[in-house]
Motif scaffolding. Structure first.
Motif, PDB file in Angstrom:
ATOM      1  N   TYR A 177       0.848  -1.202   0.000  1.00 48.58           N
ATOM      2  CA  TYR A 177       0.000   0.000   0.000  1.00 48.58           C
ATOM      3  C   TYR A 177       0.878   1.244   0.000  1.00 48.58           C
ATOM      4  O   TYR A 177       2.070   1.183   0.297  1.00 48.58           O
ATOM      5  CB  TYR A 177      -0.935  -0.001   1.219  1.00 48.58           C
ATOM      6  N   GLY A 178       0.265   2.400  -0.316  1.00 47.64           N
ATOM      7  CA  GLY A 178       1.004   3.658  -0.276  1.00 47.64           C
ATOM      8  C   GLY A 178       0.577   4.601  -1.385  1.00 47.64           C
ATOM      9  O   GLY A 178      -0.334   4.298  -2.160  1.00 47.64           O
ATOM     10  N   PRO A 179       1.224   5.785  -1.482  1.00 45.90           N
ATOM     11  CA  PRO A 179       0.908   6.763  -2.521  1.00 45.90           C
ATOM     12  C   PRO A 179       0.989   6.167  -3.918  1.00 45.90           C
ATOM     13  O   PRO A 179       1.827   5.309  -4.175  1.00 45.90           O
ATOM     14  CB  PRO A 179       1.978   7.845  -2.319  1.00 45.90           C
ATOM     15  N   TRP A 180       0.134   6.626  -4.807  1.00 50.38           N
ATOM     16  CA  TRP A 180       0.028   6.141  -6.177  1.00 50.38           C
ATOM     17  C   TRP A 180      -0.416   4.681  -6.235  1.00 50.38           C
ATOM     18  O   TRP A 180      -0.163   3.979  -7.210  1.00 50.38           O
ATOM     19  CB  TRP A 180       1.342   6.319  -6.952  1.00 50.38           C
ATOM     20  N   GLY A 181      -1.086   4.217  -5.178  1.00 53.15           N
ATOM     21  CA  GLY A 181      -1.513   2.821  -5.093  1.00 53.15           C
ATOM     22  C   GLY A 181      -2.643   2.469  -6.041  1.00 53.15           C
ATOM     23  O   GLY A 181      -3.123   3.295  -6.808  1.00 53.15           O
ATOM     24  N   ARG A 182      -3.072   1.215  -5.948  1.00 48.64           N
ATOM     25  CA  ARG A 182      -4.124   0.709  -6.840  1.00 48.64           C
ATOM     26  C   ARG A 182      -5.508   1.035  -6.280  1.00 48.64           C
ATOM     27  O   ARG A 182      -5.824   0.648  -5.151  1.00 48.64           O
ATOM     28  CB  ARG A 182      -3.989  -0.812  -6.980  1.00 48.64           C
TER      29      ARG A 182
ATOM     30  N   LEU B   1     -11.496   4.983   1.008  1.00 49.58           N
ATOM     31  CA  LEU B   1     -11.541   6.447   0.907  1.00 49.58           C
ATOM     32  C   LEU B   1     -12.404   6.903  -0.268  1.00 49.58           C
ATOM     33  O   LEU B   1     -13.105   7.907  -0.174  1.00 49.58           O
ATOM     34  CB  LEU B   1     -10.126   7.018   0.785  1.00 49.58           C
ATOM     35  N   LEU B   2     -12.351   6.151  -1.365  1.00 46.74           N
ATOM     36  CA  LEU B   2     -13.198   6.483  -2.518  1.00 46.74           C
ATOM     37  C   LEU B   2     -14.678   6.313  -2.178  1.00 46.74           C
ATOM     38  O   LEU B   2     -15.511   7.148  -2.543  1.00 46.74           O
ATOM     39  CB  LEU B   2     -12.837   5.604  -3.720  1.00 46.74           C
ATOM     40  N   MET B   3     -15.011   5.222  -1.462  1.00 49.35           N
ATOM     41  CA  MET B   3     -16.405   4.971  -1.064  1.00 49.35           C
ATOM     42  C   MET B   3     -16.897   6.085  -0.135  1.00 49.35           C
ATOM     43  O   MET B   3     -18.008   6.579  -0.275  1.00 49.35           O
ATOM     44  CB  MET B   3     -16.534   3.620  -0.342  1.00 49.35           C
ATOM     45  N   ASN B   4     -16.045   6.481   0.798  1.00 54.78           N
ATOM     46  CA  ASN B   4     -16.413   7.540   1.732  1.00 54.78           C
ATOM     47  C   ASN B   4     -16.649   8.866   1.000  1.00 54.78           C
ATOM     48  O   ASN B   4     -17.589   9.600   1.306  1.00 54.78           O
ATOM     49  CB  ASN B   4     -15.303   7.708   2.778  1.00 54.78           C
TER      50      ASN B   4
ATOM     51  N   PHE C 156       0.107   8.004   2.813  1.00 50.95           N
ATOM     52  CA  PHE C 156      -0.861   7.705   1.754  1.00 50.95           C
ATOM     53  C   PHE C 156      -1.975   8.749   1.735  1.00 50.95           C
ATOM     54  O   PHE C 156      -2.340   9.258   0.666  1.00 50.95           O
ATOM     55  CB  PHE C 156      -1.462   6.304   1.932  1.00 50.95           C
ATOM     56  N   TYR C 157      -2.511   9.088   2.903  1.00 48.64           N
ATOM     57  CA  TYR C 157      -3.643  10.019   2.968  1.00 48.64           C
ATOM     58  C   TYR C 157      -3.233  11.421   2.514  1.00 48.64           C
ATOM     59  O   TYR C 157      -3.994  12.106   1.841  1.00 48.64           O
ATOM     60  CB  TYR C 157      -4.226  10.049   4.385  1.00 48.64           C
TER      61      TYR C 157
ATOM     62  N   LYS D 191      -5.268  13.152  -0.643  1.00 46.76           N
ATOM     63  CA  LYS D 191      -5.959  14.459  -0.561  1.00 46.76           C
ATOM     64  C   LYS D 191      -5.520  15.418  -1.663  1.00 46.76           C
ATOM     65  O   LYS D 191      -6.292  16.250  -2.100  1.00 46.76           O
ATOM     66  CB  LYS D 191      -5.693  15.129   0.800  1.00 46.76           C
ATOM     67  N   ASN D 192      -4.250  15.268  -2.073  1.00 45.10           N
ATOM     68  CA  ASN D 192      -3.695  16.195  -3.076  1.00 45.10           C
ATOM     69  C   ASN D 192      -3.798  15.676  -4.504  1.00 45.10           C
ATOM     70  O   ASN D 192      -3.463  16.392  -5.444  1.00 45.10           O
ATOM     71  CB  ASN D 192      -2.226  16.504  -2.749  1.00 45.10           C
ATOM     72  N   TYR D 193      -4.206  14.412  -4.661  1.00 45.31           N
ATOM     73  CA  TYR D 193      -4.232  13.844  -6.016  1.00 45.31           C
ATOM     74  C   TYR D 193      -5.493  14.282  -6.757  1.00 45.31           C
ATOM     75  O   TYR D 193      -6.579  14.157  -6.250  1.00 45.31           O
ATOM     76  CB  TYR D 193      -4.149  12.321  -5.955  1.00 45.31           C
TER      77      TYR D 193
END
Length: 323
Positions: A186-191, A200-203, A316-317, A321-323
């Motif tokens: 897991y981490g930034p630029w993840g799947r 996070l997408l569902m939320n 990751f968060y 938030k910035n992506y």
């Protein structure tokens, strides 16, 4: 001395990070990716835009099953000394409904890649992505030299097939083929199809999180920077040693196994969000618990894992938030 590396799946999550890391070291990277639509292509294209800023990066938008790709790659055949093969069809659940794509994109594509490199005089090592799912239902804490013959998804069966095929090619053609069983990276630029990203997408869409197996899953969550650090150590090990005809498979994951509900609680703390939750039954093909046994790997490669879950999720968060 500059290393010339071929990275397949270079616009994927792990592929992007290892490509960026090697480019920053001054190595020459040839990337290939078919940019398929298994998950949102936009994130793959955005990763690729970053890689294309490097002068020492060459990209092919191509498929490993396409014979024309190898005609183009032939020009670089005698220069490539490392291959990192990360392309392939991911996803345990998807393999239940679309089994054929795993045979084509995992097994057949790998054979074509091996056929291309089997007589290479320059190649020091070819590393390929396997998966912790090969250990099956009762896979926790198994060492990488234990037998794997009880897969519960076509995805894991395709990865075991790749490991077995490697034994054959290594023996016949005297090449080093090293499989890496990754554990929930897991981490930034993840799947976006991975649970931590999906939550996070569902939320964001004001939908409840679907928590499979009523939250009883446990995973060895492994932060991407730790994967890249240890992947580099393994590459360097085989580049320095004068070894030939080695076929091995190693675990690459955090030793700490975390309960899914503890993971969600940590994510809630980090994001300051109280998620709505919907508990659902276990999905077909899902492994209940994974645990990375890396005793053997620590001794051999001096592996190290520097990120705890909270620290990894904060990073990751911040990216999310910035992506």
């Amino acid at each position: 001395m500059e290393t010339k590396i071929l990275i397949t799946g270079s616009s994927g999550f792990i592929g992007f990070h290892i490509a960026k890391s090697e480019l920053e070291k001054g190595n020459y990277v040839i990337g290939v990716d078919n940019l398929n639509e298994y998950y949102d292509v936009k994130i793959k294209e955005d990763r690729l835009k970053i890689l294309k800023k490097y002068k020492n990066f060459l990209f092919f938008k191509d498929d490993l099953n396409n014979n024309n790709f190898y005609k183009k790659l032939k020009k670089y055949f005698s220069d490539i000394d490392v291959v990192i093969h990360l392309a392939g069809q991911a996803g345990v659940r998807y393999s239940i409904t679309n089994p054929e794509t795993y045979i084509t994109n995992n097994i057949l594509a790998y054979v074509k890649l091996l056929e291309f490199f089997k007589f290479s005089k320059k190649l020091r090592v070819l590393l390929f992505a396997s998966s912790s799912s090969v250990y099956g239902e009762k896979g926790e804490k198994k060492s990488s030299n234990s037998s794997v013959d009880k897969p519960i998804s076509v995805y894991s069966a395709s990865k075991i097939s790749m490991e077995l095929i490697s034994n054959v090619y290594s023996k016949i053609y005297n090449i080093n083929l090293i499989g890496l069983r990754f554990f929930t990276v897991y981490g930034p630029w993840g799947r976006p199809d991975m649970s931590y990203f999906k939550f996070l997408l569902m939320n964001k869409r004001k939908k409840p999180l679907e928590i499979y197996n009523y939250g009883k899953h446990q995973r060895s969550f492994t932060y991407i920077d730790d994967v890249i650090l240890n992947l580099s150590k393994i590459i360097n090990f085989y580049k320095k040693k004068k070894l030939k005809g080695v076929s091995s498979v190693f675990n690459l994951g955090n030793e700490k196994t975390i309960k899914l509900m503890d993971f969600i609680r940590t994510l809630e703390k980090v994001t300051n969000i109280k998620f709505k939750k919907k508990f659902v039954k276990k999905q077909l093909g899902d492994v209940e618990k994974t645990g990375a046994n890396i005793k053997l790997e620590k001794n051999k490669f001096n592996l190290e894992f520097n990120h705890d879950l909270k620290e990894g999720l904060i990073k990751f968060y911040r990216w999310f938030k910035n992506y």
